[in-house]
Design a protein around this motif. Structure first.
Motif, mmCIF file in Angstrom:
data_model
loop_
_atom_site.group_PDB
_atom_site.id
_atom_site.type_symbol
_atom_site.label_atom_id
_atom_site.label_comp_id
_atom_site.label_asym_id
_atom_site.label_seq_id
_atom_site.Cartn_x
_atom_site.Cartn_y
_atom_site.Cartn_z
ATOM 1 N N ASP A 22 0.840 -1.206 0.000
ATOM 2 C CA ASP A 22 0.000 0.000 0.000
ATOM 3 C C ASP A 22 0.868 1.246 0.000
ATOM 4 O O ASP A 22 0.640 2.198 0.742
ATOM 5 C CB ASP A 22 -0.939 -0.003 1.209
ATOM 6 C CG ASP A 22 -1.896 -1.182 1.197
ATOM 7 O OD1 ASP A 22 -2.166 -1.718 0.117
ATOM 8 O OD2 ASP A 22 -2.365 -1.570 2.289
ATOM 9 N N ALA A 23 1.869 1.231 -0.876
ATOM 10 C CA ALA A 23 2.821 2.345 -0.950
ATOM 11 C C ALA A 23 2.175 3.608 -1.488
ATOM 12 O O ALA A 23 2.567 4.722 -1.141
ATOM 13 C CB ALA A 23 4.004 1.952 -1.817
ATOM 14 N N LEU B 156 0.708 9.171 -1.547
ATOM 15 C CA LEU B 156 1.760 8.283 -1.065
ATOM 16 C C LEU B 156 1.517 7.982 0.401
ATOM 17 O O LEU B 156 1.085 8.861 1.158
ATOM 18 C CB LEU B 156 3.136 8.945 -1.231
ATOM 19 C CG LEU B 156 3.606 9.240 -2.659
ATOM 20 C CD1 LEU B 156 4.898 10.041 -2.627
ATOM 21 C CD2 LEU B 156 3.801 7.951 -3.436
ATOM 22 N N SER B 157 1.798 6.757 0.809
ATOM 23 C CA SER B 157 1.671 6.420 2.233
ATOM 24 C C SER B 157 2.812 7.067 3.002
ATOM 25 O O SER B 157 3.836 7.468 2.431
ATOM 26 C CB SER B 157 1.715 4.903 2.418
ATOM 27 O OG SER B 157 3.010 4.403 2.130
ATOM 28 N N GLN B 158 2.645 7.167 4.305
ATOM 29 C CA GLN B 158 3.689 7.768 5.129
ATOM 30 C C GLN B 158 4.967 6.938 5.069
ATOM 31 O O GLN B 158 6.076 7.478 5.082
ATOM 32 C CB GLN B 158 3.211 7.890 6.578
ATOM 33 C CG GLN B 158 4.175 8.657 7.485
ATOM 34 C CD GLN B 158 4.473 10.059 6.962
ATOM 35 O OE1 GLN B 158 3.562 10.829 6.668
ATOM 36 N NE2 GLN B 158 5.755 10.396 6.832
ATOM 37 N N THR B 159 4.815 5.619 4.972
ATOM 38 C CA THR B 159 5.996 4.748 4.856
ATOM 39 C C THR B 159 6.780 5.075 3.595
ATOM 40 O O THR B 159 8.017 5.141 3.607
ATOM 41 C CB THR B 159 5.562 3.269 4.819
ATOM 42 O OG1 THR B 159 4.851 2.963 6.011
ATOM 43 C CG2 THR B 159 6.768 2.349 4.696
ATOM 44 N N THR B 160 6.050 5.299 2.489
ATOM 45 C CA THR B 160 6.715 5.632 1.233
ATOM 46 C C THR B 160 7.384 6.997 1.315
ATOM 47 O O THR B 160 8.505 7.183 0.828
ATOM 48 C CB THR B 160 5.694 5.624 0.077
ATOM 49 O OG1 THR B 160 5.009 4.366 0.063
ATOM 50 C CG2 THR B 160 6.378 5.832 -1.255
ATOM 51 N N SER C 150 4.615 14.004 -2.645
ATOM 52 C CA SER C 150 3.385 13.888 -3.426
ATOM 53 C C SER C 150 3.640 13.048 -4.670
ATOM 54 O O SER C 150 4.789 12.797 -5.059
ATOM 55 C CB SER C 150 2.849 15.265 -3.817
ATOM 56 O OG SER C 150 3.766 15.942 -4.653
ATOM 57 N N LEU C 151 2.533 12.626 -5.299
ATOM 58 C CA LEU C 151 2.604 11.758 -6.475
ATOM 59 C C LEU C 151 1.665 12.290 -7.539
ATOM 60 O O LEU C 151 0.563 12.763 -7.225
ATOM 61 C CB LEU C 151 2.203 10.332 -6.086
ATOM 62 C CG LEU C 151 2.211 9.274 -7.194
ATOM 63 C CD1 LEU C 151 3.645 8.985 -7.627
ATOM 64 C CD2 LEU C 151 1.537 7.992 -6.699
ATOM 65 N N LEU D 283 4.310 8.015 -13.843
ATOM 66 C CA LEU D 283 4.259 8.531 -12.474
ATOM 67 C C LEU D 283 5.426 9.474 -12.210
ATOM 68 O O LEU D 283 6.563 9.203 -12.605
ATOM 69 C CB LEU D 283 4.311 7.373 -11.470
ATOM 70 C CG LEU D 283 3.187 6.335 -11.532
ATOM 71 C CD1 LEU D 283 3.355 5.318 -10.407
ATOM 72 C CD2 LEU D 283 1.824 7.001 -11.440
ATOM 73 N N THR D 284 5.112 10.564 -11.521
ATOM 74 C CA THR D 284 6.135 11.536 -11.121
ATOM 75 C C THR D 284 5.941 11.865 -9.651
ATOM 76 O O THR D 284 4.819 12.148 -9.212
ATOM 77 C CB THR D 284 6.023 12.829 -11.952
ATOM 78 O OG1 THR D 284 6.135 12.518 -13.330
ATOM 79 C CG2 THR D 284 7.137 13.803 -11.565
ATOM 80 N N ALA D 285 7.039 11.813 -8.893
ATOM 81 C CA ALA D 285 7.000 12.175 -7.474
ATOM 82 C C ALA D 285 7.617 13.558 -7.292
ATOM 83 O O ALA D 285 8.442 13.999 -8.101
ATOM 84 C CB ALA D 285 7.753 11.143 -6.638
ATOM 85 N N LYS D 286 7.189 14.232 -6.240
ATOM 86 C CA LYS D 286 7.737 15.552 -5.938
ATOM 87 C C LYS D 286 8.226 15.560 -4.496
ATOM 88 O O LYS D 286 7.528 15.122 -3.590
ATOM 89 C CB LYS D 286 6.687 16.644 -6.150
ATOM 90 C CG LYS D 286 7.210 18.064 -5.946
ATOM 91 C CD LYS D 286 6.116 19.088 -6.133
ATOM 92 C CE LYS D 286 5.679 19.166 -7.579
ATOM 93 N NZ LYS D 286 4.707 20.286 -7.781
ATOM 94 N N THR D 287 9.448 16.059 -4.306
ATOM 95 C CA THR D 287 10.027 16.132 -2.969
ATOM 96 C C THR D 287 9.572 17.399 -2.254
ATOM 97 O O THR D 287 8.916 18.256 -2.837
ATOM 98 C CB THR D 287 11.563 16.103 -3.035
ATOM 99 O OG1 THR D 287 12.012 17.269 -3.739
ATOM 100 C CG2 THR D 287 12.059 14.858 -3.771
ATOM 101 N N ALA D 288 9.947 17.508 -0.982
ATOM 102 C CA ALA D 288 9.523 18.655 -0.173
ATOM 103 C C ALA D 288 10.047 19.974 -0.732
ATOM 104 O O ALA D 288 9.414 21.018 -0.580
ATOM 105 C CB ALA D 288 9.976 18.470 1.266
ATOM 106 N N ASN D 289 11.222 19.948 -1.391
ATOM 107 C CA ASN D 289 11.783 21.188 -1.946
ATOM 108 C C ASN D 289 11.311 21.467 -3.367
ATOM 109 O O ASN D 289 11.801 22.383 -4.035
ATOM 110 C CB ASN D 289 13.310 21.152 -1.909
ATOM 111 C CG ASN D 289 13.887 20.018 -2.741
ATOM 112 O OD1 ASN D 289 13.173 19.363 -3.500
ATOM 113 N ND2 ASN D 289 15.187 19.774 -2.593
#
Length: 219
Positions: free
Chosen positions: A96-97, A137-141, A149-150, A189-195
């Motif tokens: 459940d990522a 995204l799950s907190q683990t991911t 974010s995704l 799929l594209t992920a975004k980091t905190a920055n």
């Protein structure tokens, strides 16, 4: 005079083409992604990009559709609609990522094998679109990857269909149907980091089978 004659002919052809039948269908569908190969995602784990296998969960939901039968022809066109499907995604060892919702409107041109029985088999081919939203995204991911974010792109693909409609002896307009559809579709799929840095994870290959059982009504 020639313009008037041409207009009358075209009007007659249009009326003939539209003199077909409509059918509405309401079914329950099991959407089963091709779980043995939903693609490999390049996931940053601990600062190192690691290829991890993805797996998309099965889901069940209601799928209404509308179909138009051309006059005196075995050809019809069907538009499949649906309530939103909600999927979980396992990524490598992370269960459940991620999760996302989507709508899969699909249109197919069908050939109906009319015969003397009350069973009418059909086959079809067409196109589908996957409209995703509410990607999470799950907190683990988030902890493992550093992503916050995704995002999943709208995806397009080819669809095939096979099934049959059965009309009981005492039925005038209604019947029951069973069919199966396959769609070849994937979304990037594209992920975004905190920055704010974007990381392309790769393609999530859903490629689902959709199995449907339901009622049909022709008018």
């Amino acid at each position: 005079m020639l313009k008037q004659a041409t207009f009358i002919v075209l009007l007659g052809l249009s009326a003939s083409a539209m003199a077909g039948d409509w059918q509405v269908k309401l079914g329950a569908s099991a959407l089963a992604p091709q779980n043995d190969d939903n693609g490999t995602l390049n996931v940053p784990v601990g600062g190192v990009v690691t290829p991890l296998k993805a797996e998309v969960s099965n889901q069940v939901n209601f799928t209404p559709s509308v179909e138009y039968f051309f006059n005196n022809s075995p050809i019809s066109v069907e538009l499949l609609l649906a309530l939103p499907f909600d999927h979980d995604v396992n990524i490598g060892p992370i269960e459940d990522a991620a999760s996302f919702k989507h709508l899969p409107p699909t249109i197919t041109a069908k050939y109906n094998f009319k015969n003397s029985t009350r069973f009418t088999p059909y086959i079809g081919v067409g196109a589908t679109v996957v409209i995703p939203w509410d990607e999470e995204l799950s907190q683990t991911t988030k902890t493992a990857t550093g992503a916050e974010s995704l995002d999943a792109e709208v995806a397009y693909g080819v669809a095939g269909q096979i099934g049959f409609n059965f009309q009981p002896a005492d039925a005038k307009n209604w019947g029951v149907f069973v069919d199966a559809r396959y769609a070849n579709v994937k979304t990037e799929l594209t992920a975004k980091t905190a920055n704010g840095t974007k990381v392309t994870l790769g393609d999530l290959e859903v490629n689902p089978w959709v199995y449907t059982l339901g009622y049909s009504y022709k008018f």
